[in-house]
Scaffold this motif. Structure first.
Motif, PDB file in Angstrom:
ATOM      1  N   PRO A  47      -3.356  -6.812 -13.470  1.00  0.00           N
ATOM      2  CA  PRO A  47      -2.731  -7.965 -13.741  1.00  0.00           C
ATOM      3  C   PRO A  47      -3.476  -8.656 -14.950  1.00  0.00           C
ATOM      4  O   PRO A  47      -4.483  -8.231 -15.392  1.00  0.00           O
ATOM      5  N   PRO A  48      -2.956  -9.551 -15.689  1.00  0.00           N
ATOM      6  CA  PRO A  48      -3.358 -10.091 -16.970  1.00  0.00           C
ATOM      7  C   PRO A  48      -4.670 -10.875 -16.525  1.00  0.00           C
ATOM      8  O   PRO A  48      -4.791 -11.491 -15.507  1.00  0.00           O
ATOM      9  N   ARG A  62      -5.557  -7.404  -4.610  1.00  0.00           N
ATOM     10  CA  ARG A  62      -4.594  -6.611  -3.831  1.00  0.00           C
ATOM     11  C   ARG A  62      -4.297  -5.382  -5.093  1.00  0.00           C
ATOM     12  O   ARG A  62      -4.057  -4.347  -4.523  1.00  0.00           O
ATOM     13  N   TYR A  63      -4.178  -5.711  -6.374  1.00  0.00           N
ATOM     14  CA  TYR A  63      -4.133  -4.380  -7.359  1.00  0.00           C
ATOM     15  C   TYR A  63      -5.104  -3.698  -7.053  1.00  0.00           C
ATOM     16  O   TYR A  63      -4.700  -2.216  -7.243  1.00  0.00           O
ATOM     17  N   ARG A  64      -6.503  -4.064  -7.107  1.00  0.00           N
ATOM     18  CA  ARG A  64      -7.553  -3.070  -6.826  1.00  0.00           C
ATOM     19  C   ARG A  64      -7.492  -2.225  -5.577  1.00  0.00           C
ATOM     20  O   ARG A  64      -7.724  -1.069  -5.613  1.00  0.00           O
ATOM     21  N   GLU A  65      -7.014  -2.940  -4.721  1.00  0.00           N
ATOM     22  CA  GLU A  65      -6.729  -2.217  -3.188  1.00  0.00           C
ATOM     23  C   GLU A  65      -5.616  -1.151  -3.327  1.00  0.00           C
ATOM     24  O   GLU A  65      -5.827  -0.060  -2.792  1.00  0.00           O
ATOM     25  N   LEU A  89       0.898  -1.291   0.033  1.00  0.00           N
ATOM     26  CA  LEU A  89      -0.079   0.039   0.082  1.00  0.00           C
ATOM     27  C   LEU A  89       1.020   1.429  -0.049  1.00  0.00           C
ATOM     28  O   LEU A  89       0.250   2.509  -0.010  1.00  0.00           O
ATOM     29  N   ARG A  90       2.264   1.046   0.140  1.00  0.00           N
ATOM     30  CA  ARG A  90       2.901   2.144  -0.009  1.00  0.00           C
ATOM     31  C   ARG A  90       3.887   2.420  -1.227  1.00  0.00           C
ATOM     32  O   ARG A  90       4.610   3.435  -1.296  1.00  0.00           O
ATOM     33  N   ARG A  91       3.109   1.781  -2.230  1.00  0.00           N
ATOM     34  CA  ARG A  91       3.864   1.670  -3.558  1.00  0.00           C
ATOM     35  C   ARG A  91       2.993   2.389  -4.423  1.00  0.00           C
ATOM     36  O   ARG A  91       1.687   1.581  -4.385  1.00  0.00           O
TER      37      ARG A  91
END
Length: 159
Positions: free
Chosen positions: A30-31, A41-44, A21-23
């Motif tokens: 993601p494909p 995780r990507y959406r978050e 969450l810090r990046r």
């Protein structure tokens, strides 16, 4: 016009340790067919990174955060460093390390911060507080930032 923004975050060390969450999010999602937890995780990260006051892994990436997390803005490096010194004095009684509470240390940090800001660098400091809390302080040079010259200033009045 070059200036400096100040940032401060305090919170649970466990939250600070959530590096994903810090990046900033990767530019490509993601494909199709990726694991559901990877997509989640990507959406978050996409939702949280740009709006969160959680300190980014790279100091310059504070400039990607909303202007509402800016704690102060100064044209002069010495003024920004003075703000840092005030915060250090404010939080020093809560530092978990006795060495960090040494009264001579903040003066050295303030002097070093002013010098770094003079040549366009950024300053990032972190301290363990009464467990399990953490304090993150940052001074970020803006317009332009040496590490990320393409990032625009987050504060409308300085654009």
């Amino acid at each position: 016009m070059q200036h400096h923004h100040g940032y401060l975050w305090t919170g649970p060390k466990q939250r600070f340790d959530q590096e994903a969450l810090r990046r900033p999010p990767h530019p490509e999602p993601p494909p199709p067919g990726s694991r559901p937890e990877l997509i989640q995780r990507y959406r978050e990260v996409v939702a949280e990174f740009p709006t969160s006051d959680l300190p980014p892994l790279e100091t310059a990436f504070w400039l990607m955060k909303p202007d509402s997390v800016i704690r102060g803005t100064w044209e002069e490096p010495k003024e920004a460093a003075a703000w840092l010194g005030e915060r250090l004095a404010e939080y020093a009684p809560r530092f978990s390390s006795e060495a960090e509470r040494d009264t001579a240390k903040p003066a050295l940090l303030v002097h070093s911060a002013a010098e770094r800001l003079e040549w366009g660098g950024d300053v990032s400091l972190g301290f363990y507080l009464d467990r399990p809390s953490y304090l993150s302080l940052a001074l970020v040079t803006c317009s332009p930032n040496r590490a990320a010259p393409d990032l625009p200033c987050p504060a409308p009045q300085w654009r």
